[in-house]
Design a protein around this motif. Structure first.
Motif, PDB file in Angstrom:
ATOM      1  N   ILE A  57       1.053  -1.170   0.077  1.00 46.72           N
ATOM      2  CA  ILE A  57       0.001   0.098   0.296  1.00 46.72           C
ATOM      3  C   ILE A  57       0.746   1.124  -0.044  1.00 46.72           C
ATOM      4  O   ILE A  57       2.046   1.688   1.032  1.00 46.72           O
ATOM      5  N   HIS A  58       0.666   2.542  -1.009  1.00 45.04           N
ATOM      6  CA  HIS A  58       0.735   3.313  -0.659  1.00 45.04           C
ATOM      7  C   HIS A  58       0.160   4.466  -0.267  1.00 45.04           C
ATOM      8  O   HIS A  58      -0.625   4.921  -1.239  1.00 45.04           O
ATOM      9  N   LEU A  59       0.747   4.621   0.991  1.00 41.35           N
ATOM     10  CA  LEU A  59      -0.017   6.164   2.071  1.00 41.35           C
ATOM     11  C   LEU A  59      -0.055   6.889   1.160  1.00 41.35           C
ATOM     12  O   LEU A  59       1.269   8.038   2.071  1.00 41.35           O
ATOM     13  N   ILE A  60      -0.612   8.002   0.803  1.00 41.10           N
ATOM     14  CA  ILE A  60      -0.903   9.577   0.644  1.00 41.10           C
ATOM     15  C   ILE A  60      -1.562   9.734   1.727  1.00 41.10           C
ATOM     16  O   ILE A  60      -2.504   9.459   2.197  1.00 41.10           O
ATOM     17  N   VAL A  61      -1.305  10.532   3.201  1.00 39.31           N
ATOM     18  CA  VAL A  61      -1.543  11.153   4.046  1.00 39.31           C
ATOM     19  C   VAL A  61      -2.463  12.598   3.763  1.00 39.31           C
ATOM     20  O   VAL A  61      -1.043  13.875   3.702  1.00 39.31           O
ATOM     21  N   LYS A  62      -3.176  13.155   4.076  1.00 38.61           N
ATOM     22  CA  LYS A  62      -2.959  14.392   3.823  1.00 38.61           C
ATOM     23  C   LYS A  62      -4.235  15.765   5.509  1.00 38.61           C
ATOM     24  O   LYS A  62      -4.312  14.680   6.043  1.00 38.61           O
ATOM     25  N   GLY A  63      -3.321  16.894   5.927  1.00 39.83           N
ATOM     26  CA  GLY A  63      -4.054  17.052   7.032  1.00 39.83           C
ATOM     27  C   GLY A  63      -3.979  16.632   8.442  1.00 39.83           C
ATOM     28  O   GLY A  63      -4.379  16.746   9.026  1.00 39.83           O
ATOM     29  N   GLN A  64      -2.342  15.574   8.164  1.00 46.76           N
ATOM     30  CA  GLN A  64      -2.737  15.518   9.808  1.00 46.76           C
ATOM     31  C   GLN A  64      -2.166  16.068  10.823  1.00 46.76           C
ATOM     32  O   GLN A  64      -2.489  15.919  12.201  1.00 46.76           O
ATOM     33  N   GLU A  65      -1.499  17.292  10.919  1.00 45.90           N
ATOM     34  CA  GLU A  65      -0.998  17.892  11.491  1.00 45.90           C
ATOM     35  C   GLU A  65      -2.025  18.600  11.924  1.00 45.90           C
ATOM     36  O   GLU A  65      -1.897  19.092  13.223  1.00 45.90           O
ATOM     37  N   LYS A  66      -3.117  18.906  11.689  1.00 45.59           N
ATOM     38  CA  LYS A  66      -4.406  19.153  12.352  1.00 45.59           C
ATOM     39  C   LYS A  66      -5.505  18.653  13.494  1.00 45.59           C
ATOM     40  O   LYS A  66      -5.970  19.189  14.252  1.00 45.59           O
ATOM     41  N   VAL A  67      -4.321  17.494  13.854  1.00 45.82           N
ATOM     42  CA  VAL A  67      -5.771  16.739  14.416  1.00 45.82           C
ATOM     43  C   VAL A  67      -4.374  16.598  15.878  1.00 45.82           C
ATOM     44  O   VAL A  67      -2.656  17.135  16.200  1.00 45.82           O
ATOM     45  N   PRO A  68      -5.038  17.379  16.616  1.00 42.14           N
ATOM     46  CA  PRO A  68      -4.502  18.226  18.152  1.00 42.14           C
ATOM     47  C   PRO A  68      -3.656  16.850  18.958  1.00 42.14           C
ATOM     48  O   PRO A  68      -3.985  15.859  19.059  1.00 42.14           O
ATOM     49  N   LYS A  69      -1.929  16.569  19.156  1.00 46.14           N
ATOM     50  CA  LYS A  69      -1.882  16.322  20.193  1.00 46.14           C
ATOM     51  C   LYS A  69      -1.899  15.575  21.357  1.00 46.14           C
ATOM     52  O   LYS A  69      -1.436  14.784  22.387  1.00 46.14           O
ATOM     53  N   ASP A  70      -2.725  16.950  21.903  1.00 50.08           N
ATOM     54  CA  ASP A  70      -3.085  16.822  23.085  1.00 50.08           C
ATOM     55  C   ASP A  70      -4.465  16.653  23.849  1.00 50.08           C
ATOM     56  O   ASP A  70      -4.265  16.628  25.296  1.00 50.08           O
ATOM     57  N   GLN A  71      -4.612  16.272  23.405  1.00 51.81           N
ATOM     58  CA  GLN A  71      -6.164  15.503  23.989  1.00 51.81           C
ATOM     59  C   GLN A  71      -7.010  14.666  22.806  1.00 51.81           C
ATOM     60  O   GLN A  71      -6.470  14.582  21.955  1.00 51.81           O
ATOM     61  N   ALA A  72      -8.082  13.993  23.583  1.00 49.32           N
ATOM     62  CA  ALA A  72      -8.403  12.401  23.242  1.00 49.32           C
ATOM     63  C   ALA A  72      -9.596  13.699  22.467  1.00 49.32           C
ATOM     64  O   ALA A  72     -10.122  14.798  22.439  1.00 49.32           O
ATOM     65  N   VAL A  73     -10.060  13.427  21.016  1.00 49.71           N
ATOM     66  CA  VAL A  73     -11.148  13.370  19.840  1.00 49.71           C
ATOM     67  C   VAL A  73     -12.049  11.941  19.305  1.00 49.71           C
ATOM     68  O   VAL A  73     -11.696  11.369  19.408  1.00 49.71           O
ATOM     69  N   LEU A  74     -12.812  12.817  18.780  1.00 48.91           N
ATOM     70  CA  LEU A  74     -13.593  11.750  17.819  1.00 48.91           C
ATOM     71  C   LEU A  74     -13.434  12.073  16.096  1.00 48.91           C
ATOM     72  O   LEU A  74     -13.668  12.772  15.381  1.00 48.91           O
ATOM     73  N   TYR A  75     -12.851  10.219  15.967  1.00 45.23           N
ATOM     74  CA  TYR A  75     -12.958  10.497  14.535  1.00 45.23           C
ATOM     75  C   TYR A  75     -13.857  10.100  14.431  1.00 45.23           C
ATOM     76  O   TYR A  75     -14.489   9.318  15.057  1.00 45.23           O
ATOM     77  N   VAL A  76     -14.057  10.510  12.785  1.00 44.61           N
ATOM     78  CA  VAL A  76     -15.223  10.269  12.316  1.00 44.61           C
ATOM     79  C   VAL A  76     -14.863   9.916  10.689  1.00 44.61           C
ATOM     80  O   VAL A  76     -14.570  11.153   9.814  1.00 44.61           O
ATOM     81  N   SER A  77     -15.275   8.760  10.454  1.00 44.18           N
ATOM     82  CA  SER A  77     -14.771   8.324   8.986  1.00 44.18           C
ATOM     83  C   SER A  77     -15.855   7.744   8.030  1.00 44.18           C
ATOM     84  O   SER A  77     -16.534   7.042   8.630  1.00 44.18           O
ATOM     85  N   ASN A  78     -16.217   7.925   6.927  1.00 46.82           N
ATOM     86  CA  ASN A  78     -16.520   6.572   5.773  1.00 46.82           C
ATOM     87  C   ASN A  78     -15.800   4.945   6.158  1.00 46.82           C
ATOM     88  O   ASN A  78     -14.686   5.426   6.530  1.00 46.82           O
ATOM     89  N   HIS A  79     -16.610   4.533   5.352  1.00 47.61           N
ATOM     90  CA  HIS A  79     -16.125   2.710   5.618  1.00 47.61           C
ATOM     91  C   HIS A  79     -16.369   2.406   4.165  1.00 47.61           C
ATOM     92  O   HIS A  79     -17.714   2.076   3.674  1.00 47.61           O
TER      93      HIS A  79
END
Length: 246
Positions: A57-79
């Motif tokens: 798998i060639h993985l292209i990742v965009k926008g990962q820097e937008k996710v805060p690293k110091d708190q819990a979040v709710l990831y919502v994704s298509n499946h």
């Protein structure tokens, strides 16, 4: 076919290695439950990274820097595929639990690791148990562990998405955490499009801007599911075009 064989051999090896690791993790958890969660997270994400590599798998990742690293979040994704979790989980910050279908709880090898990482099993046919799962997720986020959900409720390969279930967003509303929209593109081409073989493919995962429900008017919060679905749909459309051109 060779990629399929390599992945199966690795899973067999990981199953064997997991037997003593279960005991080690149980001992760690007896003294420090959070340390067990973190070590389990490292073990599983390392295994998934190896599967990604073996699968080509060639993985292209965009926008990962937008996710805060110091708190819990709710990831919502298509499946779209079983490989959604394989590719997304190693990209999450800190410890993260997934909401998965109840059937996975019947597989001891998978069940134990998922429980170690605060994953929840959802019975889609039982409304009472579904509410209990949401409450557990709220407690998980309040405890500092992120949660990832697939609000469609099942896999939907292709460009179309099923309507997002609004109840899933109670996790963010009641815990006060940020919502991170996630668009996953082309995972179905790794496996589902040519079962039972694994095919080397390009997968794009994009993280959208964080959404703060507390900063939104009450009327807008009532339709947060459709709003997040629209955001993810826009990212999917853009990345599908980019994927074809590549």
């Amino acid at each position: 076919m060779i990629r399929t064989i390599l992945v199966l051999l690795f899973l067999l090896c990981f199953f064997i290695i997991s037997i003593p690791l279960y005991l080690i993790e149980a001992i760690i958890g007896h003294f420090d439950i959070h340390k067990k969660e973190r070590s389990s997270f490292v073990i599983v994400t390392t295994a998934l990274k190896i599967i990604i590599w073996l699968s080509g798998i060639h993985l292209i990742v965009k926008g990962q820097e937008k996710v805060p690293k110091d708190q819990a979040v709710l990831y919502v994704s298509n499946h779209r595929s079983y490989f959604d979790i394989v590719t997304l989980y190693p990209l999450t910050n800190n410890t993260t639990g997934f909401v998965a279908k109840k059937e996975l709880e019947r597989i001891p090898f998978i069940r134990r690791w998922m429980r170690y990482m605060n994953c929840q099993f959802l019975d889609r046919e039982n409304i009472k148990e579904g509410l209990k799962t949401i409450l557990n997720c709220i407690a998980t986020v309040k405890g500092g562990c992120s949660v990832c959900i697939f609000p469609e409720g099942t896999r939907t390969p292709g460009d179309d998405m099923l309507e997002f279930k609004e109840g899933s967003f109670k996790i963010a509303e009641k815990s006060g955490c940020l919502i991170i929209p996630v668009a996953i593109t082309n995972t179905e081409n790794v496996f589902e499009n040519h079962i039972p073989f694994i095919k080397a493919s390009t997968v794009i995962i994009e993280f959208g801007d964080p959404i703060d429900l507390n900063a939104m008017p009450k009327e807008e919060r009532r339709h947060i599911g459709s709003q997040v679905q629209g955001i993810i749909g826009g990212m999917l459309k853009e990345n599908s075009l980019a994927n074809v051109e590549s």
